[in-house]
Design a protein around this motif. Structure first.
Motif, mmCIF file in Angstrom:
data_model
loop_
_atom_site.group_PDB
_atom_site.id
_atom_site.type_symbol
_atom_site.label_atom_id
_atom_site.label_comp_id
_atom_site.label_asym_id
_atom_site.label_seq_id
_atom_site.Cartn_x
_atom_site.Cartn_y
_atom_site.Cartn_z
ATOM 1 N N THR A 6 0.769 -1.212 -0.336
ATOM 2 C CA THR A 6 0.450 -0.116 -0.133
ATOM 3 C C THR A 6 1.404 0.925 0.115
ATOM 4 N N GLY A 7 2.193 0.879 0.797
ATOM 5 C CA GLY A 7 3.211 2.695 0.462
ATOM 6 C C GLY A 7 3.320 2.424 0.298
ATOM 7 N N ALA A 8 4.576 1.356 -1.047
ATOM 8 C CA ALA A 8 4.666 1.226 -2.443
ATOM 9 C C ALA A 8 4.067 2.669 -3.154
ATOM 10 N N CYS A 9 2.745 1.511 -3.634
ATOM 11 C CA CYS A 9 1.826 2.413 -4.444
ATOM 12 C C CYS A 9 1.626 3.865 -3.843
ATOM 13 N N GLU A 10 1.153 4.337 -3.072
ATOM 14 C CA GLU A 10 0.843 5.528 -2.628
ATOM 15 C C GLU A 10 2.366 6.903 -3.076
ATOM 16 N N ARG A 11 3.170 5.997 -2.365
ATOM 17 C CA ARG A 11 4.660 6.757 -3.209
ATOM 18 C C ARG A 11 4.683 6.948 -4.723
ATOM 19 N N ILE A 12 4.286 5.790 -5.721
ATOM 20 C CA ILE A 12 4.405 6.054 -7.170
ATOM 21 C C ILE A 12 3.138 7.500 -6.885
ATOM 22 N N GLN A 13 1.875 6.575 -6.647
ATOM 23 C CA GLN A 13 0.802 8.036 -7.029
ATOM 24 C C GLN A 13 1.020 9.026 -7.249
ATOM 25 N N ARG A 14 1.555 9.376 -5.216
ATOM 26 C CA ARG A 14 1.480 10.588 -4.988
ATOM 27 C C ARG A 14 3.180 11.346 -5.611
ATOM 28 N N THR A 15 3.965 10.679 -5.866
ATOM 29 C CA THR A 15 5.328 11.194 -6.391
ATOM 30 C C THR A 15 5.385 11.487 -8.090
ATOM 31 N N PRO A 16 4.911 12.645 -8.427
ATOM 32 C CA PRO A 16 4.593 12.735 -9.953
ATOM 33 C C PRO A 16 5.884 13.631 -10.690
ATOM 34 N N ILE A 17 6.225 12.486 -11.270
ATOM 35 C CA ILE A 17 7.401 13.381 -12.477
ATOM 36 C C ILE A 17 7.275 15.373 -12.147
ATOM 37 N N PRO A 18 8.820 15.649 -11.427
ATOM 38 C CA PRO A 18 8.257 17.085 -11.515
ATOM 39 C C PRO A 18 8.216 18.030 -12.573
ATOM 40 N N PHE A 19 7.809 19.429 -11.554
ATOM 41 C CA PHE A 19 6.887 19.691 -12.737
ATOM 42 C C PHE A 19 7.539 20.600 -13.602
ATOM 43 N N SER A 20 9.424 21.174 -13.408
ATOM 44 C CA SER A 20 9.444 21.489 -13.943
ATOM 45 C C SER A 20 10.372 21.052 -15.109
ATOM 46 N N TYR A 21 11.006 19.680 -14.733
ATOM 47 C CA TYR A 21 11.286 18.481 -15.734
ATOM 48 C C TYR A 21 10.424 17.521 -16.704
ATOM 49 N N SER A 22 9.049 17.820 -16.641
ATOM 50 C CA SER A 22 7.691 18.041 -17.649
ATOM 51 C C SER A 22 7.558 18.568 -18.660
ATOM 52 N N PHE A 23 8.017 19.832 -17.531
ATOM 53 C CA PHE A 23 6.969 21.033 -17.653
ATOM 54 C C PHE A 23 8.388 21.423 -19.449
ATOM 55 N N PHE A 24 9.867 21.745 -19.052
ATOM 56 C CA PHE A 24 10.929 21.542 -20.194
ATOM 57 C C PHE A 24 10.409 20.853 -21.368
#
Length: 308
Positions: A197-215
């Protein structure tokens, strides 16, 4: 999740219309094709504008963009595969718990077997709902009005179910239906439930950093806007299909990464959590020799695309 034969190309093409990301991609490619057509008409017919960029410089930018997209895709797929691996562990640990307790509980002890089957079945179903915006309590096995009301009031349903399971083991120990040594063996698999459960929450709640995705998105947008201007002098009106094909490749890779970086959604390429949870329910009931109605059994075999 779209199920297809990876070795059958025609079967894969047949499923294209089921993918939401492909439909959105084609719309964007068409829009970019219209933009390229406007550039071609203005540049070759109306205004006779010439825009030149050193092809080597443009090629260098393309290589840099491809490296960024490769890293982006690998990062997204790692998250997807990690989510699948965690749910594989959940399947294994639920089955192991059922096997261990089946071996210890007397065959005639139908009450405890039914209660255990319900608790173990409810955990993956609750985790499925927890990761997808809310637990649908009508899907859970009925545990009695008092406990079901507690679950509805809980802020974290999987944790409360794990607590209830732990209390059930302790009750079996007090009744001497299991021994302390058995509880130690059970505990290892039980603790894995909340670890998943904790591992799945970590994946779900830690998106790719915004600056990297926006760039990356900004880089692709500028690259595709400039592409028709660079290719116009060399290819003329043929620049339009060439630009559309390039857009299909670049935008497709980025959009696929966006979709699979959160594998617990309900997109066509996300993990089939609901079917896996229903399959665990069937397995647990079979191991514990507890009857399960045919309607619930059928949910485990339903196509991935219709079970949410």
């Amino acid at each position: 999740m779209i199920v297809y034969k990876s070795t059958d190309w025609w079967d894969a093409f047949r499923h294209l219309h089921k993918s939401g990301v492909i439909r959105r991609l084609l719309k964007r490619v068409v829009l970019l094709g219209l933009y390229g057509l406007v550039v071609a008409v203005l540049g070759r017919g109306v205004m006779q504008v010439k825009f030149t960029v050193d092809p080597q410089y443009f090629s260098l930018l393309g290589i840099l963009l491809s490296l960024l997209l490769a890293f982006r895709t690998n990062t997204a797929y790692d998250r997807f595969w990690e989510g699948r691996r965690q749910w594989g562990q959940l399947v294994n640990n639920c089955r192991n718990l059922a096997v261990l307790l089946h071996a210890r509980l007397p065959a005639h002890d139908r009450e405890n077997r039914f209660h255990l089957a319900k608790l173990l079945s409810n955990f993956p179903i609750a985790l499925d709902g927890h990761l997808r915006g809310g637990v649908r309590f009508e899907k859970l096995e009925d545990l009695g009005p008092e406990l079901m009301e507690e679950l509805r009031q809980a802020g974290h349903v999987p944790s409360l179910l794990s607590l209830t399971l732990q209390e059930f083991y302790e009750e079996l120990l007090r009744k001497e239906l299991i021994l302390p040594v058995h509880l130690l063996a059970i505990q290892r698999h039980h603790e894995a439930l909340l670890e998943v459960t904790g591992a799945c929450e970590r994946i779900q709640r830690t998106p790719i950093p915004f600056s990297y995705s926006f760039f990356i998105k900004a880089f692709i947008a500028v690259f595709l806007i400039v592409m028709p201007l660079v290719l116009l002098s060399a290819y003329g009106y043929f620049m339009v299909p060439i630009t559309m094909f390039g857009a299909f490749a670049l935008l497709g890779v980025e959009m696929i990464g966006d979709e699979i970086e959160d594998p617990f959604g309900k997109d066509s390429n996300d993990l089939p959590l609901t079917q896996m949870a229903n399959r665990i329910r069937v397995n647990v009931h079979e191991i514990l020799h507890v009857e399960l109605n045919e309607e619930k059994k059928a949910l485990a075999d339903a196509p991935y695309s219709v079970v949410f």
